[in-house]
Design an enzyme around this catalytic site. Sequence first.
Site, short mmCIF file in Angstrom:
data_model
loop_
_atom_site.label_atom_id
_atom_site.label_comp_id
_atom_site.label_asym_id
_atom_site.label_seq_id
_atom_site.Cartn_x
_atom_site.Cartn_y
_atom_site.Cartn_z
NE ARG A 79 78.22 -21.66 53.06
CZ ARG A 79 79.27 -21.85 52.52
NH1 ARG A 79 78.91 -21.42 50.99
NH2 ARG A 79 80.37 -21.82 52.91
CD GLU A 128 89.73 -20.04 45.59
OE1 GLU A 128 88.47 -19.67 46.01
OE2 GLU A 128 90.67 -19.39 45.43
CE LYS A 172 87.68 -22.60 51.69
NZ LYS A 172 88.00 -22.52 50.52
P1 ATP Z 1 84.48 -20.39 52.67
O1 ATP Z 1 83.08 -19.80 52.38
O2 ATP Z 1 84.71 -21.05 54.08
O3 ATP Z 1 85.59 -19.96 52.14
P2 ATP Z 1 83.96 -21.93 50.16
O4 ATP Z 1 82.83 -22.22 49.71
O5 ATP Z 1 84.62 -20.67 49.51
O6 ATP Z 1 84.35 -21.90 51.64
P3 ATP Z 1 85.20 -23.90 48.60
O7 ATP Z 1 86.73 -24.46 48.41
O8 ATP Z 1 84.89 -22.87 47.42
O9 ATP Z 1 85.10 -23.11 49.75
O10 ATP Z 1 84.22 -24.95 48.27
C1 ATP Z 1 84.22 -26.26 47.86
C2 ATP Z 1 82.74 -26.65 47.92
O11 ATP Z 1 82.45 -26.92 49.13
C3 ATP Z 1 81.89 -25.78 47.20
O12 ATP Z 1 80.92 -26.55 46.37
C4 ATP Z 1 81.12 -25.16 48.34
O13 ATP Z 1 79.87 -24.93 47.87
C5 ATP Z 1 80.96 -26.38 49.52
N1 ATP Z 1 80.87 -25.91 50.70
C6 ATP Z 1 81.67 -24.73 51.37
N2 ATP Z 1 81.08 -24.87 52.55
C7 ATP Z 1 80.12 -25.41 52.86
C8 ATP Z 1 79.16 -25.70 53.86
N3 ATP Z 1 79.19 -24.86 54.82
N4 ATP Z 1 78.06 -26.63 53.54
C9 ATP Z 1 77.97 -27.24 52.56
N5 ATP Z 1 78.95 -26.99 51.53
C10 ATP Z 1 79.84 -26.04 51.56
MG MG Z 2 84.11 -20.88 47.21
#
Ligand code: ATP
Ligand code: MG
Length: 553
Positions: free
Chosen positions: A259, A33, A269
């Site tokens: 994760r 995102e 984030k």
């Molecule tokens: P945050 O929780 O930090 O806001 P998010 O998961 O909402 O992160 P996205 O931009 O939606 O952020 O993530 C893009 C991709 O990265 C998604 O498929 C998500 O599952 C993966 N991702 C995010 N954080 C991790 C992590 N700590 N380990 C593995 N994959 C991750």
């Molecule tokens: Mg997300």
Amino acid sequence: MEDPPANNFLQTIISADLASGRVSTVVTRFPPEPNGYLHIGHAKSISVNFGLALANNGRCNLRFDDTNPEKESQAFIEAIEADVRWLGYEWDGEVRFASSYFQQLYDWAVYLVEHGDAYVCDLTADEAREYRGTLTAPGRNSPNRERTVAENLDLLERMKAGEFDEGAKVLRAKIDMASPNMNMRDPILYRIRKVAHHQTGDAWVIYPTYDFAHGQEDAIEGITHSICTLEFEDHRPLYDWFLDHLPVPARPRQYEFGRLNPSYTVTSKRKLKQLVDQGVVSGWDDPRMPTVSGMRRRGYTPAAIRRFCDMIGTTRSDGVVDVAMLEFAIRDDLNENATRGMCVLNPLKVVLTDYPVDRVETLSAAGHPNRDDLGERALPFTREIYIDADDFREEANKKYKRLVLGKRVRLRNAYVIEADEVVKNDNGEILAIHAHTIPGTLGEDPADGIKPKGVIHWVSAAQGRTAEVRLYERLFSHEAPDKGDNAFMDHINPASLTIIKQAWIEPALADAQPEQHFQFEREGYFVADRYDHSAAKPVFNRTIGLRDTWTDG
Ligand code: ATP
Ligand code: MG
């Protein structure tokens, strides 16, 4: 690129799918995102998705999951693209956007309404929460659940046309308010949001939810393996429900993995933003941040980050990974690849009283002990040099293998010297050491057989240059700073940055290119700062020490 690791259950699934013929070409996607910068967790997801595609001669799309226009921006899109490329990956074809499928998604919402599988609901957010029930109690049907298809089509059309206020109506799937899975209790498909979108402008005032968008986007793009993190496991029945109820062109499948949570690190984030907003760090790309841009500025390399992601494998558990594994991968890569140089962080002058005042001898040293391709560097030697203040003692026991008054030490890549006298000011502070060289000791042992035990680094005072050196340590002093809500702010390591304004570097180091990596002998791995370094004003960041001082004690 590297082979996939054995501890990767996703590869096992893919191999079986290829063998059984369920898929002929593996297609994955990385779906960020665009509402923030990528961090080490995203790097893991990138390495999983792009890595599996590469390992199986497949394709990986980069798709911006831009269904929440408020917090998203073009700047984040560009930063994310740059980070993915820097990590060493290239997506298939053009960058994709969830927003480019908005019309198709809307048409499918209409399809669900026409088939009696979706309805417009007027409950307020508070009412909807109350009707939803709890984990232990079933929900109740919305009073609007039995609206006719014609009425729902009319209301949906008018939602799209902007006739209703934000929050006045939503479109919901008609599934099961008594489902034990809360995600199946008539989830929301569309919300009214009267905000401009960075890609579609004012074209839409209703936006699809993640759940309604994601699987259908996967189907449009022909994604075969839609890989996400474990928190989406409970959404999988809904992902499948949409695909079962819509005339989609393909049937993707969702798989979840744990994760990545490195120790001593925060990856949410929201929390990273707080560190930036409260000035704990200088920005999203501060070298202490676990963001891709921060790691880059710190001097971490794409190869080392990829190697770390492979080393830790991919599992279905959400455990904490020791950040020392990442640091190991960085050290290992830089030990192989970083050019050597000498830098004195805490300068103490040594005057070699036997050495002529104006003489400049150009010695040479290997760029790397076993990489001939890294060449030789010219190393000027003069009467006055700097050594590190920690490398001199007036008296010491035998364990101290550096310079001691009346004793000898070898200057790295140069002569053996012997310390004769300590020059002090009235307060007893050491101003300089007087010493002399032992002739004939360039690359040779002293002729008198009195061999020094230690080797220390040095820089010519007349020919060397000054540099700013930024010594970074871990940002958090607690192993699990992310536990609890805001406890992470209490665990900031107060010594995470020490700036040395006047370190001395050998002259060749001033010519470093921004982002060039070095091992400063006996000190650690450093990188010329991506933004602040220039030949006129050299600036180096410490990437990591030579050894793991945290576990070595
Ligand atoms: P945050 O929780 O930090 O806001 P998010 O998961 O909402 O992160 P996205 O931009 O939606 O952020 O993530 C893009 C991709 O990265 C998604 O498929 C998500 O599952 C993966 N991702 C995010 N954080 C991790 C992590 N700590 N380990 C593995 N994959 C991750
Ligand atoms: Mg997300």
